[in-house]
Design an enzyme around this catalytic site. Sequence first.
Site: not given
Length: 206
Positions: A51-53
Site C-alpha cells: 500500500l505504498u506510493g
Amino acid sequence: MCAAQRSAAALAAVAPRSVYAFSARPLAGGEPISLGSLRGKVLLIENVASLUGTTVRDYTQMNELQRRLGPRGLVVLGFPCNQFGHQENAKNGEILNCLKYVRPGGGFEPNFMLFEKCEVNGANAHPLFAFLREALPTPSDDATALMTDPKFITWSPVCRNDIAWNFEKFLVGPDGVPLRRYSRRFLTIDIEPDIEALLSQEPSSA
C-alpha cells in the site's frame, strides 16, 4: 543501546559472514527456505509493502529484473514489512490478492520470491535484516537517508543504520556477501548495471 554500539570484538566473534546463515518462511507457507540454497546466485533483497506510493513502480520493476536476469542467475527476494506508515497491514494470506487486485492490480502476480511479513528495524528485526544493516549501514546513493519523523518511528531501539522506508534494496554477491545498499528513492530498475556487472564476473576459483 543499538547493536551497532556493541564492541567490534564482540561482533566479530559471533557475526555471520554471509546471508547464507539465514532462512525465511515463504509467503505461501511451508518450511523456511535457507538462503544457503541460493549459493552462487546474485540476490536483490527488498523490504516491500503493498500500500505504498511506490508499490506499483517497485513491484513491477522487481518483476522485470527477475524476468530479464533470472535466467542468468539473479534471484529477487521480497520481505513484506508493516513498520513504515502501516502500509503492509494485510495478513500474510491477503497480500497476494492485494497485489493482484489493488496495487499494482490488473491481475499482477510477483514472479520473484516473497516471504512472510517481518520487521526490519528494532529489537524484533528479522536476523537477516539486522545483518544487512550492520554490513551496509547506509545507502550508497544517500548516506544521509534515515527516518526523521517521530510519528513514523514505531520500533525500538532506533539506530543510525535503520532502514528508512519501504523498498530499500540490498544487493548481495554470489558469495553471499552484501555489496551495496540503495535508498527507497533509487529506482529498482536502475540497479540493473550493478547486477549485470556481478553476473558477468568469472566464477571464483577459491
